[in-house]
Design an enzyme around this catalytic site. Sequence first.
Site, PDB file in Angstrom:
ATOM      1  N   GLY A 141     -40.412 -29.052 -10.048  1.00 23.32           N
ATOM      2  CA  GLY A 141     -40.678 -28.321 -11.274  1.00 23.32           C
ATOM      3  C   GLY A 141     -40.206 -29.072 -12.510  1.00 23.32           C
ATOM      4  N   PHE A 189     -37.785 -19.430  -3.193  1.00 26.15           N
ATOM      5  CA  PHE A 189     -37.433 -20.363  -2.109  1.00 26.15           C
ATOM      6  C   PHE A 189     -38.643 -20.882  -1.353  1.00 26.15           C
ATOM      7  CE2 PHE A 189     -34.027 -17.180  -2.602  1.00 26.15           C
ATOM      8  CZ  PHE A 189     -33.087 -17.992  -3.202  1.00 26.15           C
ATOM      9  N   ARG A 198     -30.723 -38.471 -12.909  1.00 23.74           N
ATOM     10  CA  ARG A 198     -29.922 -37.872 -13.975  1.00 23.74           C
ATOM     11  C   ARG A 198     -29.892 -36.351 -13.826  1.00 23.74           C
ATOM     12  NH1 ARG A 198     -30.237 -38.269 -20.281  1.00 23.74           N
ATOM     13  NH2 ARG A 198     -32.460 -38.357 -19.938  1.00 23.74           N
ATOM     14  N   GLU A 236     -33.834 -28.357  -3.453  1.00 24.49           N
ATOM     15  CA  GLU A 236     -33.903 -28.194  -1.996  1.00 24.49           C
ATOM     16  C   GLU A 236     -32.915 -29.053  -1.226  1.00 24.49           C
ATOM     17  OE1 GLU A 236     -37.986 -27.043  -0.928  1.00 24.49           O
ATOM     18  OE2 GLU A 236     -38.581 -28.027  -2.771  1.00 24.49           O
TER      19      GLU A 236
HETATM   20 MO1  MOS Z   1     -40.055 -24.978  -2.049  1.00 30.32          MO
HETATM   21  S1  MOS Z   1     -39.982 -24.292  -0.138  1.00 30.32           S
HETATM   22  O1  MOS Z   1     -41.194 -26.288  -1.847  1.00 30.32           O
HETATM   23  O2  MOS Z   1     -40.729 -23.766  -3.015  1.00 30.32           O
END
Ligand code: MOS
Length: 688
Positions: A506, A237, A577, A654
């Site tokens: 990511g 997180f 997507r 997020e």
């Molecule tokens: Mo997130 S708080 O940018 O790993």
Amino acid sequence: MATTVQPTPAVGAPLSRLEGREKVTGQARYATEQPIEGVAHVAIVQAPVARGRVVSVDDRAALALPGVLAVVWHANAPRLAEVDDHELALFQGDRVAYLGQMVAAVVAETPEIAHDAAERLDVRIEQESHDARLRADHPNLYAPETVNAGFATDSVIGDVDAGLAQAQSTIDVTYTTPALHNNAMEPHASLAMWDASGLTIYDSNQGAATARRTVAEVFELEPDQVRVISHHVGGGFGSKGTPRPNIILAALAARLVGRPARVAVRRQQMFHLTGYRTPTIQRLRLGADAGGRLTAIVHEAAVQTSQLREFVEQVVTPTRTMYAAPNRRTTHRVVALNVPTPSWMRAPGECPGMYGLESAMDELADAVGIDPIELRVRNEPPADPESGAPWSSRNLVGCLREGARRFGWDARDPQPRSRREGRWLVGLGVAASTYPAYRSPAQASVRREGDGRFLVRIAAADIGTGARTVLAQIAADALGVAVDRVRMEIGDSALPRAGVAGGSMGTASWGTAVVRACERLLETGGEEAHADTTDEVKAQQARARHGFGAQFVEAWVDAVTGEVRVQRMLGVFAVGRIINAKTARSQFIGGMTMGIGMALMEESVMDERFGDFVNHDLADYHVPVCADVRSIDAIWLDERDDDLNPMGSKGIGEIGIVGSAAAVANAVRHATGIRVRDLPIRLDKLIG
Ligand code: MOS
């Protein structure tokens, strides 16, 4: 000519996590579960005061205990190279900057002996007076050069005083959010060992390559002398995005005793050592004309950092993006207190900032007498309101409209306290959400393994999100094969370099590199291909790239006790997507659940007299459990944004938390008529 049957596209399918079976059967090994022989165990000794100087450590009683291998503190610690993050300068000086800071460590044969010995250390500290209280009028608040992620500290457009003066309705409100702690299932942990070639560390983090770079800097090694392995990570997180002191301590301890050394941060220690979200004080002034069009937006935030490191959460940045208004001002101010250093926590910036902005929009809707959804729609900006850049895509209005339809918004009587079910007051609330769509450079390689199989290698991190699975899906489509033909190797700094699982970037970052490597393999027809997206990612970005969403909440509030239940919650997202319908839904509802925690339960209580977070365990720091999460769902609009990456995706990790706390607060206000401006909304704020 032979015909080939094209496999069904893998992207979009609700594929289960590839490593799911390994995890639920306990075969997946986390950082300190590696079967390494001769491991020494480290106990962390923390400062019991918030400010002062370590005068002496008497370690005789500790060293007399059989099984104790070493005691380390500033007088006997090896020198480390100085890096930007002073949290990593373990035992490099005598200063105590906050309560809980590491001042010594014990290395022993077992964890029990290490902790027993730690209790026997006589640590003498000369205590000095401290200041651990954030307040809006703190004399040491200052404007930093920039805030996190490189954003400008302030932004000023037009004349907000004139804009407020010409408004038909104005609000001037202050909200506060408390300090909040990441509580991943797996606390931070590292297992380090040295050999002739250098240093190997099994570590729980959000990016092995980032951890490797930092460790190499601290120990003055070449990056290729360090290998960081993180096959499985039990949540992060943000708190595992930048290396925390545990990884340095494990390497330091291993070097001292000439054996592998293991540091497993205890749950209680996480509250001091591994970061948290800063508390915020946010003043918002909004003005609108009779039609609900904003004439001015002012959003001013005060946050805290520690005296070891300047970390300034970018609280007001979403306000620069969300709504049209000719006059606008956003500012950040920060004060360095004797407190642990804040760090990244899910949706840093957007999460607390949108609680403020979206609560204020709800209050403005009341003041103007316009439906909260309608108010937002009327202030939809045609381009980014501060930079003027066109949107790569923006479907906030679609999210609000679709959510309203599904949630039964039209049946809502705008009057507070207008619906009652027995002893429960029932209210509906809405808030918008947003999160930037970033991308970072990455490398990847792909190799033919024979029999139509492929091996894809990239130093990506799967922190429980399903990254390994979605990358296999992306590779399968890029190669034109079924997903079971693709084997992934991730979570190891020895693999092609890649950035962190952070900033919701990511998949976009790693996926681009994977696609490019697969394209090259098919083009060249070779056995192996490699890609590096550095140039592609650095190329000029002319458009404003953000994901959008809307959260809807039905809150039930016990009219007698003030107990709040989130009875129904729906998130609608427009985030490009969707690569995997199953893991994406998990990300959304996971974020929304974290938002329920922020709204109703979570608060790290600072006892300013001591500078200590007093509720530093899961008995006292409450996070939502299953009973707190009733009917919850997340859906998404059909969106594909080709401006961002070859998958057409935006980040999803997020945005689920962003807006959730405001949606709960707005629903509670509709149910009860009470506006709680200081999170969390506990029952004592609703009764009496
Ligand atoms: Mo997130 S708080 O940018 O790993």
